[in-house]
Write a protein that holds these residues in place. Structure first.
Motif, PDB file in Angstrom:
ATOM      1  N   ARG A 101       0.746  -1.070  -0.117  1.00  0.00           N
ATOM      2  CA  ARG A 101       0.012  -0.091   0.025  1.00  0.00           C
ATOM      3  C   ARG A 101       0.707   1.106   0.111  1.00  0.00           C
ATOM      4  NH1 ARG A 101      -3.926  -2.666   4.319  1.00  0.00           N
ATOM      5  NH2 ARG A 101      -5.294  -3.672   2.988  1.00  0.00           N
ATOM      6  N   ARG A 102       2.145   1.210   0.723  1.00  0.00           N
ATOM      7  CA  ARG A 102       2.853   2.379   0.529  1.00  0.00           C
ATOM      8  C   ARG A 102       3.752   2.387  -0.815  1.00  0.00           C
ATOM      9  NH1 ARG A 102       0.921   0.427   5.208  1.00  0.00           N
ATOM     10  NH2 ARG A 102       0.808   1.823   6.952  1.00  0.00           N
ATOM     11  N   LEU A 103       4.020   1.306  -1.193  1.00  0.00           N
ATOM     12  CA  LEU A 103       4.855   1.386  -2.383  1.00  0.00           C
ATOM     13  C   LEU A 103       4.059   1.825  -3.606  1.00  0.00           C
ATOM     14  CD1 LEU A 103       6.752  -2.205  -2.363  1.00  0.00           C
ATOM     15  CD2 LEU A 103       7.552   0.183  -1.405  1.00  0.00           C
ATOM     16  N   ALA A 104       2.950   2.179  -3.501  1.00  0.00           N
ATOM     17  CA  ALA A 104       2.073   2.662  -4.659  1.00  0.00           C
ATOM     18  C   ALA A 104       2.486   4.165  -4.737  1.00  0.00           C
ATOM     19  CB  ALA A 104       0.512   2.521  -4.159  1.00  0.00           C
ATOM     20  N   ARG A 105       3.117   4.630  -3.781  1.00  0.00           N
ATOM     21  CA  ARG A 105       3.491   6.185  -3.938  1.00  0.00           C
ATOM     22  C   ARG A 105       4.586   6.168  -4.461  1.00  0.00           C
ATOM     23  NH1 ARG A 105       0.844   5.138   1.117  1.00  0.00           N
ATOM     24  NH2 ARG A 105      -0.685   6.746   1.579  1.00  0.00           N
ATOM     25  N   VAL A 106       5.801   5.016  -4.763  1.00  0.00           N
ATOM     26  CA  VAL A 106       7.177   5.022  -5.315  1.00  0.00           C
ATOM     27  C   VAL A 106       7.049   5.337  -6.881  1.00  0.00           C
ATOM     28  CG1 VAL A 106       9.274   4.296  -5.250  1.00  0.00           C
ATOM     29  CG2 VAL A 106       7.831   3.913  -3.368  1.00  0.00           C
ATOM     30  N   PRO A 107       7.465   6.205  -7.502  1.00  0.00           N
ATOM     31  CA  PRO A 107       7.331   6.325  -8.981  1.00  0.00           C
ATOM     32  C   PRO A 107       8.270   5.463  -9.586  1.00  0.00           C
ATOM     33  CG  PRO A 107       8.181   8.382  -8.058  1.00  0.00           C
ATOM     34  CD  PRO A 107       7.908   7.508  -6.881  1.00  0.00           C
TER      35      PRO A 107
END
Length: 312
Positions: A101-107
């Motif tokens: 869920r947090r990795l969804a923010r890493v481009p």
């Protein structure tokens, strides 16, 4: 009430038991010891499990409620280890789901996984490419296992592997209760330059049936602050650090949501057994050296000293 909670969840931390029954952890620990003497449950460092913990595994609904705050904190810290443009593998489990869920923010990120839960968490992240293994669905944890999953990982090379399990000890490393899951996890680990284990305090000191990753193959452990606060688990962390595992401890209750993206600078990782330089405050999850028996939440000095990544 303790027995009912353990039977419903498969495994419960002492902290959660104390909160529900509204008593101290000392009292709960005494009652758990008495129940173990009657053969009604098994004690684990920081918690209690159903008898036969070497082979028994709680299902997904039970795992989501076990050490939920700790898993969230671990996921926050683990996500800070991922950099823009990385290619990583993420295994199955509820902690891995929180990380996704947090990795969804890493481009620019590429995530390879055998977990339907991880893939679902990243499904709408338009800057993240998700690659799923093949295999047979294991319904208890929504993971793809078997020869199809293992073969699809052949020849893969990524920077980091994030993996969880059912138990972690310095003597044996990471282990799990299912043979098929263990085989796929080993294949995931073999594809990565760094192996990062995500394990909350209830997993430390527990030894289950199938070894996944030997201790010498683990680059870093990300755990929660309760692991350093209790003597049995703190000793286990000491032993893991002696084996060359870098220890990162996630503080609880500081932030509800992680930042959009942050990475740990290379300069923040100091050689083990070298005192950190004075001046800047430590990063989240890293503490300045302290002695055993210090203020609550203060880490033993050995746990605060992170080693440089070991080559494969």
């Amino acid at each position: 009430m303790i027995l009912e909670m353990v039977r419903a969840n498969g495994a419960v931390s002492l902290r959660e038991l104390a909160r529900v029954v509204q008593t101290s952890e000392v009292t709960v620990r005494r009652d758990v010891r008495a129940l173990e003497a009657e053969g009604l449950l098994d004690r684990r460092h920081g918690g209690a499990v159903l008898p036969g913990g070497f082979t028994r595994e709680p299902g997904y609904p039970q795992k989501t409620h076990l050490a939920a705050a700790e898993k969230s904190a671990i996921a926050d810290l683990a996500a800070s280890l991922v950099e823009e443009g990385d290619a990583v593998v993420v295994g199955a489990g509820t902690t891995a789901q929180e990380l996704a869920r947090r990795l969804a923010r890493v481009p620019g990120l590429t995530v390879v996984t055998n977990s339907l839960l991880v893939a679902q968490a990243l499904a709408h992240a338009n800057r993240v490419e998700v690659v799923m293994t093949g295999g047979t669905l294991r319904g208890s944890n929504y993971a793809l296992v078997g020869s199809g999953a293992e073969q699809s990982l052949h020849g893969l090379r990524v920077s980091k592997a994030f993996i969880s399990g059912s138990g972690l000890t310095a003597d044996r490393g990471l282990s799990t209760t299912n043979m098929l899951s263990a085989s796929v996890d080993r294949a995931l680990v073999q594809s990565a330059a760094e192996v990062i284990v995500l394990a909350d305090h209830t997993k430390l000191g527990a030894d289950t049936m199938f070894q996944t990753v030997p201790t010498e193959a683990i680059t870093r452990l990300v755990t929660d602050e309760h692991a350093a606060a209790e003597d049995p688990t703190a000793r286990e962390l000491d032993a893991l650090a002696d084996c060359g595992v870098q220890i990162a401890v996630a503080p609880l209750g500081l932030t509800a949501e992680p930042p959009v993206h942050q990475s740990v600078p290379a300069a923040a990782v100091a050689p083990r057994r070298t005192a950190p330089p004075p001046g800047p405050a430590p990063l989240p999850g890293q503490r300045r050296p302290g002695a055993h028996g210090g203020p609550p939440g203060q880490l033993p000095s050995r746990l605060a000293e992170l080693g440089a990544p070991r080559g494969r």
